[in-house]
Write a protein that holds these residues in place. Structure first.
Motif, PDB file in Angstrom:
ATOM      1  N   GLU A  70       0.820  -1.210   0.000  1.00 15.02           N
ATOM      2  CA  GLU A  70       0.000   0.000   0.000  1.00 15.02           C
ATOM      3  C   GLU A  70       0.857   1.265   0.000  1.00 15.02           C
ATOM      4  OE1 GLU A  70      -3.312   2.172   2.796  1.00 15.02           O
ATOM      5  OE2 GLU A  70      -3.258  -0.016   2.773  1.00 15.02           O
ATOM      6  N   GLY A  71       1.943   1.260   0.738  1.00 10.94           N
ATOM      7  CA  GLY A  71       2.821   2.421   0.800  1.00 10.94           C
ATOM      8  C   GLY A  71       3.556   2.707  -0.490  1.00 10.94           C
ATOM      9  N   SER A  73       2.017   2.207  -3.601  1.00  8.26           N
ATOM     10  CA  SER A  73       0.992   2.090  -4.646  1.00  8.26           C
ATOM     11  C   SER A  73       1.217   3.004  -5.850  1.00  8.26           C
ATOM     12  CB  SER A  73      -0.391   2.338  -4.050  1.00  8.26           C
ATOM     13  OG  SER A  73      -0.469   3.649  -3.534  1.00  8.26           O
ATOM     14  N   ASP A  74       1.832   4.157  -5.680  1.00 10.13           N
ATOM     15  CA  ASP A  74       2.066   5.077  -6.799  1.00 10.13           C
ATOM     16  C   ASP A  74       3.553   5.311  -7.058  1.00 10.13           C
ATOM     17  OD1 ASP A  74      -0.675   5.523  -7.285  1.00 10.13           O
ATOM     18  OD2 ASP A  74      -0.754   6.933  -5.611  1.00 10.13           O
ATOM     19  N   ALA A  75       4.387   4.418  -6.574  1.00  9.41           N
ATOM     20  CA  ALA A  75       5.834   4.594  -6.709  1.00  9.41           C
ATOM     21  C   ALA A  75       6.312   4.283  -8.125  1.00  9.41           C
ATOM     22  CB  ALA A  75       6.565   3.703  -5.712  1.00  9.41           C
ATOM     23  N   ASP A  91      10.954   6.630  -6.670  1.00  6.80           N
ATOM     24  CA  ASP A  91      10.260   7.889  -6.437  1.00  6.80           C
ATOM     25  C   ASP A  91       8.886   7.541  -5.876  1.00  6.80           C
ATOM     26  OD1 ASP A  91       9.338  10.499  -6.418  1.00  6.80           O
ATOM     27  OD2 ASP A  91       8.809  10.486  -8.540  1.00  6.80           O
ATOM     28  N   ASN A  92       8.693   7.832  -4.604  1.00  7.91           N
ATOM     29  CA  ASN A  92       7.435   7.529  -3.941  1.00  7.91           C
ATOM     30  C   ASN A  92       6.759   8.851  -3.584  1.00  7.91           C
ATOM     31  OD1 ASN A  92       5.318   6.406  -2.598  1.00  7.91           O
ATOM     32  ND2 ASN A  92       6.526   5.465  -0.976  1.00  7.91           N
ATOM     33  N   PRO A  93       5.687   9.229  -4.286  1.00 16.44           N
ATOM     34  CA  PRO A  93       5.050  10.523  -4.054  1.00 16.44           C
ATOM     35  C   PRO A  93       4.321  10.625  -2.719  1.00 16.44           C
ATOM     36  CG  PRO A  93       3.760   9.244  -5.598  1.00 16.44           C
ATOM     37  CD  PRO A  93       5.027   8.473  -5.345  1.00 16.44           C
ATOM     38  N   ASN A  94       4.108   9.515  -2.046  1.00 15.04           N
ATOM     39  CA  ASN A  94       3.391   9.511  -0.779  1.00 15.04           C
ATOM     40  C   ASN A  94       4.184   8.821   0.313  1.00 15.04           C
ATOM     41  OD1 ASN A  94       0.989  10.685  -1.968  1.00 15.04           O
ATOM     42  ND2 ASN A  94       0.692   8.709  -2.945  1.00 15.04           N
ATOM     43  N   PRO A  95       5.391   9.315   0.614  1.00 17.17           N
ATOM     44  CA  PRO A  95       6.190   8.637   1.634  1.00 17.17           C
ATOM     45  C   PRO A  95       5.583   8.830   3.029  1.00 17.17           C
ATOM     46  CG  PRO A  95       7.250  10.687   1.024  1.00 17.17           C
ATOM     47  CD  PRO A  95       6.064  10.496   0.098  1.00 17.17           C
ATOM     48  N   ALA A  96       5.727   7.824   3.847  1.00 20.09           N
ATOM     49  CA  ALA A  96       5.264   7.910   5.238  1.00 20.09           C
ATOM     50  C   ALA A  96       6.398   8.391   6.114  1.00 20.09           C
ATOM     51  CB  ALA A  96       4.781   6.538   5.689  1.00 20.09           C
ATOM     52  N   SER A  97       6.118   9.309   7.010  1.00 24.14           N
ATOM     53  CA  SER A  97       7.142   9.742   7.950  1.00 24.14           C
ATOM     54  C   SER A  97       7.143   8.793   9.137  1.00 24.14           C
ATOM     55  CB  SER A  97       6.914  11.178   8.408  1.00 24.14           C
ATOM     56  OG  SER A  97       5.678  11.270   9.084  1.00 24.14           O
TER      57      SER A  97
END
Length: 105
Positions: A70-71, A73-75, A91-97
């Motif tokens: 899931e983390g 999904s748009d990489a 390149d992961n546009p939604n990285p989790a901190s």
């Protein structure tokens, strides 16, 4: 779904051929954590585990543990050449901190 750019696919296919590992997949794994979030790594792997998710992008098999799917999904996986060197990047546009240090919160 993880996408592999044309440039990265070409380099990966050449790598698989030169190492005689055409039967291997590209595995994405968690390489570490930091204030910038999860750091992912890449490896060639021919052992698919029961908890793995398998995808295909640009003619290549991509494997990862189901808990990181899931983390990512748009990489996008790309191949870059800079003055500092060349290699594959995610390149992961939604990285989790991570939330583990005061600068993250």
């Amino acid at each position: 779904m993880v996408n592999i750019t044309d440039e990265a696919a070409s380099e990966l296919k050449s790598l698989l051929e030169s190492e005689e590992k055409e039967d291997h997949a590209l595995r994405i794994f968690i390489a570490g954590m930091g204030c910038s979030g999860i750091q992912y790594g890449l490896a060639l792997d021919n052992e698919i585990k029961e908890e793995d998710v398998t995808e295909e992008s640009n003619g290549l098999k991509v494997v990862m543990s189901s808990d990181i799917e899931e983390g990512l999904s748009d990489a996008t996986i790309d191949y870059v050449e800079t003055e500092e060197g060349k290699g594959f990047v995610i390149d992961n546009p939604n990285p989790a901190s991570c939330g583990s240090c005061s600068s993250c919160q």
